[in-house]
Design an enzyme around this catalytic site. Sequence first.
Site, PDB file in Angstrom:
ATOM      1  CE  LYS A 202      38.077  36.954  35.546  1.00  0.00           C
ATOM      2  NZ  LYS A 202      37.827  37.923  36.657  1.00  0.00           N
ATOM      3  CD  GLU A 278      53.658  42.634  30.952  1.00  0.00           C
ATOM      4  OE1 GLU A 278      54.310  43.175  31.873  1.00  0.00           O
ATOM      5  OE2 GLU A 278      54.178  42.312  29.867  1.00  0.00           O
ATOM      6  CB  CYS A 313      51.781  47.201  38.136  1.00  0.00           C
ATOM      7  SG  CYS A 313      51.762  48.011  36.532  1.00  0.00           S
ATOM      8  CD  GLU A 412      52.021  44.997  43.472  1.00  0.00           C
ATOM      9  OE1 GLU A 412      51.525  43.861  43.464  1.00  0.00           O
ATOM     10  OE2 GLU A 412      52.186  45.685  42.458  1.00  0.00           O
TER      11      GLU A 412
HETATM   12  P1  NAP Z   1      44.709  39.715  40.753  1.00  0.00           P
HETATM   13  O1  NAP Z   1      44.067  39.487  42.057  1.00  0.00           O
HETATM   14  O2  NAP Z   1      45.888  38.910  40.394  1.00  0.00           O
HETATM   15  O3  NAP Z   1      43.554  39.516  39.663  1.00  0.00           O
HETATM   16  C1  NAP Z   1      43.770  39.717  38.298  1.00  0.00           C
HETATM   17  C2  NAP Z   1      42.779  38.889  37.517  1.00  0.00           C
HETATM   18  O4  NAP Z   1      42.995  37.503  37.760  1.00  0.00           O
HETATM   19  C3  NAP Z   1      41.328  39.178  37.864  1.00  0.00           C
HETATM   20  O5  NAP Z   1      40.552  39.161  36.692  1.00  0.00           O
HETATM   21  C4  NAP Z   1      41.008  38.010  38.781  1.00  0.00           C
HETATM   22  O6  NAP Z   1      39.647  37.694  38.879  1.00  0.00           O
HETATM   23  C5  NAP Z   1      41.780  36.886  38.130  1.00  0.00           C
HETATM   24  N1  NAP Z   1      42.034  35.767  39.029  1.00  0.00           N
HETATM   25  C6  NAP Z   1      42.104  35.774  40.398  1.00  0.00           C
HETATM   26  N2  NAP Z   1      42.325  34.532  40.859  1.00  0.00           N
HETATM   27  C7  NAP Z   1      42.387  33.698  39.781  1.00  0.00           C
HETATM   28  C8  NAP Z   1      42.589  32.307  39.615  1.00  0.00           C
HETATM   29  N3  NAP Z   1      42.762  31.499  40.657  1.00  0.00           N
HETATM   30  N4  NAP Z   1      42.599  31.816  38.360  1.00  0.00           N
HETATM   31  C9  NAP Z   1      42.405  32.606  37.293  1.00  0.00           C
HETATM   32  N5  NAP Z   1      42.197  33.934  37.391  1.00  0.00           N
HETATM   33  C10 NAP Z   1      42.209  34.479  38.617  1.00  0.00           C
HETATM   34  O7  NAP Z   1      45.151  41.225  40.559  1.00  0.00           O
HETATM   35  P2  NAP Z   1      44.321  42.534  40.898  1.00  0.00           P
HETATM   36  O8  NAP Z   1      44.172  42.619  42.381  1.00  0.00           O
HETATM   37  O9  NAP Z   1      43.110  42.597  40.034  1.00  0.00           O
HETATM   38  O10 NAP Z   1      45.328  43.659  40.368  1.00  0.00           O
HETATM   39  C11 NAP Z   1      46.404  44.089  41.081  1.00  0.00           C
HETATM   40  C12 NAP Z   1      47.690  43.405  40.656  1.00  0.00           C
HETATM   41  O11 NAP Z   1      47.891  43.561  39.258  1.00  0.00           O
HETATM   42  C13 NAP Z   1      48.915  44.015  41.293  1.00  0.00           C
HETATM   43  O12 NAP Z   1      49.791  43.004  41.723  1.00  0.00           O
HETATM   44  C14 NAP Z   1      49.549  44.811  40.168  1.00  0.00           C
HETATM   45  O13 NAP Z   1      50.915  45.042  40.316  1.00  0.00           O
HETATM   46  C15 NAP Z   1      49.224  43.989  38.989  1.00  0.00           C
HETATM   47  N6  NAP Z   1      49.269  44.776  37.745  1.00  0.00           N
HETATM   48  C16 NAP Z   1      50.321  44.604  36.891  1.00  0.00           C
HETATM   49  C17 NAP Z   1      50.417  45.356  35.724  1.00  0.00           C
HETATM   50  C18 NAP Z   1      51.556  45.195  34.754  1.00  0.00           C
HETATM   51  O14 NAP Z   1      51.425  45.648  33.610  1.00  0.00           O
HETATM   52  N7  NAP Z   1      52.669  44.582  35.131  1.00  0.00           N
HETATM   53  C19 NAP Z   1      49.423  46.302  35.445  1.00  0.00           C
HETATM   54  C20 NAP Z   1      48.371  46.449  36.341  1.00  0.00           C
HETATM   55  C21 NAP Z   1      48.303  45.670  37.488  1.00  0.00           C
HETATM   56  P3  NAP Z   1      38.731  38.273  40.098  1.00  0.00           P
HETATM   57  O15 NAP Z   1      37.918  39.255  39.412  1.00  0.00           O
HETATM   58  O16 NAP Z   1      37.939  37.157  40.652  1.00  0.00           O
HETATM   59  O17 NAP Z   1      39.625  38.832  41.136  1.00  0.00           O
END
Ligand code: NAP
Length: 510
Positions: A202, A278, A313, A412
């Site tokens: 997804k 992650e 991240c 963050e």
């Molecule tokens: P996010 O808001 O957590 O969303 C990530 C994914 O989760 C998206 O596909 C999102 O779908 C889905 N999602 C959102 N709410 C959900 C729910 N209630 N149930 C199931 N899935 C759900 O993160 P983002 O804004 O896309 O990315 C930024 C974050 O990712 C930052 O915190 C960053 O640090 C972290 N990150 C971490 C790494 C690592 O390797 N540690 C790498 C890259 C990014 P939608 O499309 O609807 O939003």
Amino acid sequence: MLLGATTGGRFMTNTARPDFAALAKSLKFRTQAFINGEFVDAVGGEEFETINPATGEVITKIAECDARDVDIAVAAAKAAFEDGRWSKLAPKERKRALQRLAALVEQNSQELALIESLDNGKPVDDAIAADLPDAVETLKWHAEAIDKLYDQVSPTASDLVSLVVREPIGVVGAVIPWNFPLAILAMKVGPVLAGGNSVVIKPAEQTTLSALRFAELVAEAGIPAGVFNVVTGFGETAGQALGRHPDVDCLSFTGSTEVGRYFLKYSAESNLKRVILELGGKSPAIVMDDVDDLQPIVEQLAIGILFSQGENCSAGSRLLVHEKIKDRLLEALLEHFKTWNVGDPLVEGTRIGAVIEEKHMNRILGYIESGLKEGGRLVCGGKRVREETGGFYIEPTIFDGVNNAMTIAREEIFGPVLSVITFKTVEEAIQIANDTPYGLAASLYTNNLHVAHKVSRAIRAGTVSVNCFSEGDQSVPFGGFKQSGFGGREKSFHAHDQYTEVKTIWMQLK
Ligand code: NAP
Ligand code: MG
């Protein structure tokens, strides 16, 4: 995430840089979900819009999948897993298929980079130099590993044979973010498919297009139908349905800590599927007063916070600097930041593109506001720019005089905003570095070998880089301590372990 290529050379390509703006006009997008080897509409017939953050314009509409589509995709993935069309293929056959996929991604890297830039807002040259080579390397690395992994025979009595073998875990669900859409997709898919599993991905709703183009390449590479599926749509519906699905054996998530927590709950309330998270970070970059040449350091610090618009991240978002050299370092940093121009992501030379969406831009601006209110001293940037384009751009921003209790030092921001915090002793630097709920990465700049060893051991983070930022490649694990991660490590053989089960087989000999 750590993109090894960010500090390395440009992507090797035999063709000259094309006119990406012209190319963008002729691009055709896949907009349906990819299930069981076919592109299909969502069962409910709904669609959602995906926006180009550089212009604010709608690129296209994409199928909006929900739990019904997830059911179909998981059933296809399960059937593929059970009949062995991929899971029981000889390792060298799986290797060849994944190698073909890596080659196809490489061949199509300019188009994929352009799709990534249009959908995400990042400079297309960044996608060419970092995201694409990273995705290709990931696929190659795991492909090559497939027929080099041996199982074990344990030391038992001579009338017993005990085998310790690794088996695929089954159906893996992967929910991924928008900041490095294709690179993170490859980071999941590489080891998942290498292990013989099936996968349902997804993608983030903001950046779905590259996953769908990738799906075409998966089919072209000869990976059987049902093994790789993409359900497009929103997290709360499609993402949650994957997280709660009883036939998903492992859920691998990359995204925010806030959303990551949900997946543990989904697992606990469904089938106790394995969960790998992650998550976010608030990584320190520590500069000791023993350093001599500041120029290479400011270059690394700038990459740390400005690369990918700060939407990284492992961004080095807290600069911890010894008070003796703070003024000199800040001056050099301010001068260097001027070379990071904000511009059209498709134009050569642009270093900072647009942030992902209007809501996120306003969130970053809200953090800048809070930094001012809580007493930070804004020394550069702080504003939205290029508003006339309709896109979502933010200037490189530095706050001086920050203390680690301020909101901008704790949360963050995920934007090009650097907080400068001073320290007096090595011990104090370690204490501030670890005073965070996160533990993803850290950088340390020093000429003192003792300090390098002491601090890199003392920091509670998954990756510590000394005298560099983001030096990582496929051969090393990547993941977070504390609230930056859970359940495993990406990259390297550690990633392979995440997507396999360990089985013990005892045999009594006659
Ligand atoms: P996010 O808001 O957590 O969303 C990530 C994914 O989760 C998206 O596909 C999102 O779908 C889905 N999602 C959102 N709410 C959900 C729910 N209630 N149930 C199931 N899935 C759900 O993160 P983002 O804004 O896309 O990315 C930024 C974050 O990712 C930052 O915190 C960053 O640090 C972290 N990150 C971490 C790494 C690592 O390797 N540690 C790498 C890259 C990014 P939608 O499309 O609807 O939003
Ligand atoms: Mg988009």
